[in-house]
Every structure is written in C-alpha cells, then in structure tokens.
Design an enzyme around this catalytic site. Structure first.
Site, PDB file in Angstrom:
ATOM      1  CG  ASP A 140      -1.060   4.942   8.465  1.00 22.55           C
ATOM      2  OD1 ASP A 140       0.104   4.495   8.463  1.00 22.55           O
ATOM      3  OD2 ASP A 140      -1.752   5.032   7.434  1.00 22.55           O
ATOM      4  CG  HIS A 161      -0.016   3.928   4.558  1.00 21.85           C
ATOM      5  ND1 HIS A 161      -0.550   3.158   5.570  1.00 21.85           N
ATOM      6  CD2 HIS A 161       0.065   3.109   3.473  1.00 21.85           C
ATOM      7  CE1 HIS A 161      -0.793   1.943   5.134  1.00 21.85           C
ATOM      8  NE2 HIS A 161      -0.421   1.878   3.858  1.00 21.85           N
ATOM      9  CB  SER A 214      -0.950  -0.004   1.203  1.00 25.61           C
ATOM     10  OG  SER A 214      -0.246  -0.228   2.407  1.00 25.61           O
TER      11      SER A 214
END
Length: 422
Positions: free
Chosen positions: A389, A392, A148
């Site tokens: 997170d 990312h 991702s």
C-alpha cells in the site's frame, strides 16, 4: 478572417512556384524554415504553457496570517525538517485507525517517519490545537467527500481531536456520521471515489481495473443530496481515475479511456478528472441552500517503486525525499493542475454567489514523503498479502500535517484570525 501563419506560408510558396524556381541556397533555407520552425514554435508554446500553468496554480496558494497582529505566510511552501518530539498520538490512542493504516500495530520496525514536521518558508506552522479546532467548528457540520484517502484524512482528524473529545458514532459505511456533543459539531464522511455518478460498464465482469461508466455531469447522489445543512465540504479524489472508462455527458458517450472502440473518441484520464471536479463545484454553486465553505484538498501522490502497484511495486524508503531528489512533475503535476484550473474557475464564480472556496494544497509537501505509506505494514506478515500500500498514509504520520493545514484554513474563515484574502 484571420489566416493561420502556415496558410500564409503555403500561399507564398505557391506564388514562388508560379514566378519561377528559387536559387539552391534559398531553397535549402526555405526547406529548413518549413521543417524546423514549426517544431521550434511548438516546443516554445508547450514550454510556455507548462511554466505558465505551474505559476498560475502557484499564485492560488493563499497566504495565511500566522503571526499575532498580522503578517502573511504561504504555509504550503516549505520543507520537511527533523522533529524529535514525534507524533500527536499513537496506535494506542482511543480513536479509529483502520488496520491498513495502522503501521505500528503491524510491526513497522522504523519510527523515523514519525519525526519530521513541515516547515513553511519564512514562518512557523502552529502545532495542531484540538480545542481551538473544535471551537472553530462549534455548531457546524463538516463533510469529507472522496475516496479512502479522504477517509484517511478524516480519521487522522478524529485522532488529533481525541485528546479533547470523543465523538458519538451515529453511522458508518458509505455515509459515516460522528457527533461531538459538547461542541454540537457533526463530522461526515461520504464514500464517493469518483465524486460524480459512476457504475461498472459490465457488472458481471467488475474488478479493480475493469471498465466503468463515468457520468461526468451528474454529481454522486451519495453526497449531493446531503449538502443543505453542511457548512464545510472537503473534496478530494485521485487514484480511481486511472482505470478504463466510458465518459458520458448528457447521457451520451463523449469519449473513453483505455478502450479499443474505433468509433469513440480517445481521452486521457485528465479529461474525466477535471470534469468530475467541475461538476462537484457546480453542484454546490447552484445549490439553493448551500452557502458554506468548499475546500479542495489537492492530489495525493502514490510512491510505488520497483514495479507497478500490482507487479511487485513497493515503498520501502525510510526518509523523506529532498527537493533535489523529487519534484512535482509529469502526470502528478498535471493531475494537480487539472484540479487547480477547475478550482480557479469555481472560486471566481463563487465570489458572485456567496460560496467560498479555499485550496488545501497538500501535493507539493506529500510528494516528498515516500516513506509515509504503510507499504506491507497494513496487515500481519503471515496473511500472505503481496500488494504493498503506497497510496494511503500511516497513522500517525505525515497525513496529520493535512489537518494542521486545515486548521489554518478554518482560521482564515474566522473574523478574529482573518487577514488578506487573495
């Protein structure tokens, strides 16, 4: 037959025992040598390996002609400097920003992370030029292969190009396809977090940290079967390799990571990581039709502090690190070096087979950007999601620099820009 130094030492000791007892002082010195010298030699060898490994990888960072008429500059070596002009786009730009990276949409209060820019040592990194990028890839197909974070970069690229053109979405999901019709440019995204074939060891007990089977010598067919018409492939992967694994080669288990089986050889996660990239590169080197450009985007560091990812860890900083505060070391350095060693071998082989390899070294710059992650701003506050997170990257944000680098790499593959290829 060449004997090991310690074997010779053992033989000498046995001879002395046959002749007679040594004087006390000599016995003490001999014991000291036997106890301390091997340890000292080991430490020297280890230090030499670390220093040499880092410099070997450093020598791979290609120089890029960024100055009209010539001149060389390593764009991957530098520092983050204030850039008050801010980002290329916003969360209101007509481009795809996944919610988990749309930090401004979900109320991130600080905007300072948007106002830094990478400054290479000794030259300037040109601003991203969307029109120039699309001209360079006119009539070509570019594929992002990985997890991702690879998709994160691909979506950053689409937002950077949005000021020039908007693509037609053909498909999305495990295989995403977008076409820029005016430029006959196709952009592909392959969800392949391990790059090679992988599956749950026990499908009934699959979870984020359950054991998987990693088939280290079999490329993931999701992308491997689609390479015939691809001109540029960008490989990247990282965080999915830390989980428990059974490692397979030629259909047989050759090791495991985080396992209790006493009959299986224990391996660290670098083992599977290196083999995955080796197999990916070999797949394209052996491909009958692929004669394009292979780019390795290096390891993307996470920045969890105050706990692990599932134990309250977060990334709440608001400024970049200085080089004195954070260095590329430990497991992050070894992940990076593991990739680079495989890249070096593949590049050498590629020179014989007409397959070009380039390094997109984002690791050393991104290790300094702990504030560039979404943290808890990838969702609405009331959604009661507790895991931050720190893997990312916010969009817009420092990840856009990766595509500034990518543009320069592509220019190096174009005759009117190309300088010295090291």
């Amino acid at each position: 037959m060449i004997e090991h130094p310690l074997q010779k030492q053992k033989q000498k000791t046995e001879m002395k025992d046959d002749i007679g007892a040594e004087p006390p002082r000599r016995r003490v010195l001999g014991a000291f040598r036997k106890a301390v010298l091997p340890i000292s030699i080991t430490l020297v060898i280890f230090a030499t390996f670390c220093f040499t490994s880092y410099n070997i990888s450093d020598s791979l960072l290609q120089s890029f002609s960024l100055i009209p008429g010539g001149g060389e500059c390593n764009i991957f070596k530098g520092n983050w400097v204030p850039f008050p002009e801010g980002p290329y786009y916003t969360n209101a730009t007509k481009c795809d920003i996944e919610d988990r990276q749309n930090c401004m949409k979900f109320g991130r209060p600080d905007t300072g992370f948007l106002k830094w820019r990478w400054q290479p040592d000794g030259c300037e990194l040109p601003l991203f030029d969307g029109r120039q990028f699309l001209e360079l890839v006119r009539g070509k197909t570019m594929a992002f292969v990985g997890d991702s974070v690879a998709r994160n970069q691909m979506e950053s690229l689409k937002c950077l190009l949005a000021s020039v053109d908007h693509p037609v979405k053909v498909s999305d999901g495990a295989v995403g396809r977008w076409v820029y019709k005016e430029y006959n440019f196709t952009l592909l995204s392959f969800w392949s977090p391990h790059i090679v074939k992988a599956k749950d060891a026990d499908p009934l007990w699959a979870s984020a940290d359950s054991r998987m089977n990693l088939y280290t010598d079999e490329a993931d067919k999701v992308w491997a079967d689609e390479m015939a018409d691809v001109d540029v492939v960008i490989f990247s992967a990282g965080q999915w390799f830390f989980r428990p694994f059974f490692y397979y080669k030629k259909g047989k288990i050759v090791g495991c990571h985080i396992c209790n089986e006493t009959t299986i050889k224990k391996r660290n996660f670098y083992f599977g990581y290196g083999l995955a990239f080796r197999t990916a590169f070999k797949t394209l080197l052996d491909h009958e039709k692929f004669k394009g450009l292979v780019i390795l985007r290096t390891f993307s560091p996470a920045h969890f502090e105050n706990g692990e990812w599932n134990k309250g860890g977060n990334c709440a900083r608001t400024r970049p690190f200085t080089k004195g505060e954070m260095k590329l070391e430990g497991f992050m350095l070894e992940m990076y070096l593991t990739q680079v060693r495989e890249f070096m071998a593949a590049k050498k082989e590629g020179s014989k087979k007409g397959v070009r390899f380039r390094l997109l070294n984002t690791t050393e710059s991104m290790v300094l950007r702990p504030e560039g992650h979404p943290n808890h701003y990838g969702h609405w506050a009331h959604e009661n999601k507790t895991i931050a997170d720190c893997v990312h990257w916010c969009m817009p944000g420092p990840i856009d620099t990766w595509n500034e680098f990518l543009l320069q790499v592509l220019k190096m593959e174009t005759p009117q820009y190309k300088s010295t290829d090291k």
